[in-house]
Design a protein around this motif. Sequence first.
Motif, mmCIF file in Angstrom:
data_model
loop_
_atom_site.group_PDB
_atom_site.id
_atom_site.type_symbol
_atom_site.label_atom_id
_atom_site.label_comp_id
_atom_site.label_asym_id
_atom_site.label_seq_id
_atom_site.Cartn_x
_atom_site.Cartn_y
_atom_site.Cartn_z
ATOM 1 N N SER A 166 -53.804 22.722 -78.514
ATOM 2 C CA SER A 166 -53.299 21.362 -78.271
ATOM 3 C C SER A 166 -53.221 20.591 -79.582
ATOM 4 C CB SER A 166 -54.215 20.621 -77.298
ATOM 5 O OG SER A 166 -54.278 21.290 -76.054
ATOM 6 N N TYR A 167 -52.199 19.756 -79.672
ATOM 7 C CA TYR A 167 -52.070 18.913 -80.869
ATOM 8 C C TYR A 167 -51.763 17.480 -80.471
ATOM 9 C CZ TYR A 167 -46.943 19.225 -80.343
ATOM 10 O OH TYR A 167 -45.656 19.142 -79.873
ATOM 11 N N HIS A 168 -52.078 16.593 -81.394
ATOM 12 C CA HIS A 168 -51.839 15.159 -81.215
ATOM 13 C C HIS A 168 -51.167 14.659 -82.479
ATOM 14 C CE1 HIS A 168 -53.520 10.887 -81.617
ATOM 15 N NE2 HIS A 168 -52.549 10.827 -80.737
ATOM 16 N N GLU A 201 -47.623 7.699 -80.233
ATOM 17 C CA GLU A 201 -48.417 8.920 -80.159
ATOM 18 C C GLU A 201 -47.692 9.972 -79.333
ATOM 19 O OE1 GLU A 201 -52.524 8.469 -79.303
ATOM 20 O OE2 GLU A 201 -52.701 6.558 -80.368
ATOM 21 N N ARG A 202 -47.721 11.205 -79.812
ATOM 22 C CA ARG A 202 -47.108 12.330 -79.107
ATOM 23 C C ARG A 202 -48.142 13.442 -78.963
ATOM 24 N NH1 ARG A 202 -41.312 12.887 -82.404
ATOM 25 N NH2 ARG A 202 -40.614 10.706 -82.121
ATOM 26 N N ARG A 203 -48.115 14.100 -77.837
ATOM 27 C CA ARG A 203 -49.040 15.210 -77.588
ATOM 28 C C ARG A 203 -48.251 16.440 -77.161
ATOM 29 N NH1 ARG A 203 -54.351 13.673 -77.377
ATOM 30 N NH2 ARG A 203 -54.706 11.404 -77.323
ATOM 31 N N GLU A 249 -48.632 21.146 -76.631
ATOM 32 C CA GLU A 249 -49.434 22.366 -76.621
ATOM 33 C C GLU A 249 -48.588 23.536 -77.076
ATOM 34 O OE1 GLU A 249 -50.899 22.793 -72.633
ATOM 35 O OE2 GLU A 249 -52.717 21.636 -73.055
ATOM 36 N N GLU A 271 -56.706 20.310 -81.910
ATOM 37 C CA GLU A 271 -57.960 20.481 -81.174
ATOM 38 C C GLU A 271 -58.332 21.960 -81.198
ATOM 39 O OE1 GLU A 271 -57.738 18.709 -77.302
ATOM 40 O OE2 GLU A 271 -56.569 16.991 -78.038
#
Length: 492
Positions: A98-100, A108-110, A112, A152
């Motif tokens: 997972s990344y942020h 903000e963008r999330r 995987e 993460e």
Amino acid sequence: MMRSGTVLLHQLSRLYGVQTSYYDVSHRRQPASVESLLSILIALGAPIATLQDVPTAWRERQQEIWQRPLEPVMIAWDNRPTMVEIQLPSSVDLTTLSYHLKLESGEERRGEWHDTSQAIFKIEEVEGKKYVVRRFPLPGGLPHGYHRLTLELPGRYAESLIISSPLKAYTPQGKPDNRMWGVFLPLYALRMQKNWGSGNYSDLEELMGWVGGMGGQVVATLPLLAPFLECEADFSPYRPSSRLLWNEFYLDMNRVPALAECPSPQALIASPSFQNEIEALRNLPLVDYKRQMVLKRQVLEELASHLFSQESRRLEDLRRFTESNPVVEDYARFRATCERRNSPWRSWPQPLRGGVIKEGDYDEKKKQYHLYVQWLAHQQMAAIFKTAGEKGLQLYLDLPLGVHPDGYDVWREAGSFVQDAQAGAPPDTVFTRGQNWEFPPLHPQRIREQGYRYVIAYLRHNLGQAGILRIDHVMGLHRLFCIPRGMESSQG
């Protein structure tokens, strides 16, 4: 053993970003000596003292590099998808990552990444430990700016700064053959009837109006950054105290709004001795910076004292300015401390030398003076920028390659500089012994690990008022010739 040690010394140098040779003006390869390489590596923080320490330092540096999951900085070009390289020990089990992404705007963008086994790019063994390098695509469409990527990972987080940049920064539009013309003039040389022996910010603004009226598009000058005025004054525009603030020497005294309301500085300026000194300065063939600054400071100290003596709208404006520009407050404390101690900051006791200044370490009125003159300089530079926009002109500023070793930037950003080295140039046909410019180079690893915080700050400061910024010397774009402290220029 010595041969192996020398080979490893060159390999260690490359791990620290040091080139072990260069080609001179005659296109002959000039290798750096063992002594030079050892000295510069020590200055960069390598844990060595002699050639015998190199093998251990080389192993430690390799491990340090491979134990870092992400590069501290990555580049995204023109909204194209960016490949993110992640290196982890092979023992780390990954199925989903997972990344942020936090954009400079605050958005903000999330996301995987799945099926991480398909992303394996290579496998390396370092000091008996296997590392797996994976590549994942970061979706395109990043706006230009500075963005923070956080991954993460099992039991930890890893961060990197993503610089999203255009491939071309600027192309003049609407001109035949895309050509522009303008003038260059050092501001100190812009003599006018009303100034005190050198040009000032208002004179530069007036010059812009004249050039605009002639059909020009650019006005260029030498660096206008905060000078080094402590101890033995150094007025060179190419060794300023700071690349983050403006030069109070160029303030136009006739344009300071409070002057018309303060009888004391008016009387000082009108006095025969003061007027005689102004006239003498105007008639000098060269600019006498020290004498002129003494005159200006007398008036500016009176005005600062008047401003801080009572509450007013102007004082509130100054407070808002310092609150939105905290570097000004910090700089003013530094300058006031320099004046109290009358010695370079390297000779100060701790914690002053380490960057901690408290109330009582300086004279409050001196600090107020420096706050005041930076506020005025900001206003007068902003007026130049406004005039440029109204006239369709570009103000072309000059960014020095370095800063004074005893100045504010090296004190506040000590970790960003290589303190035991000096920047210069190798020997050539004119400077047959080479050149030593006597300022510390930036530390390549540390500024990268900091996300180029200091570099971004001084670029933003200059480009806040300039339409065009000249990066002084080609070395300012790529690499520096570094001379270990105590060695000759030719040994860099």
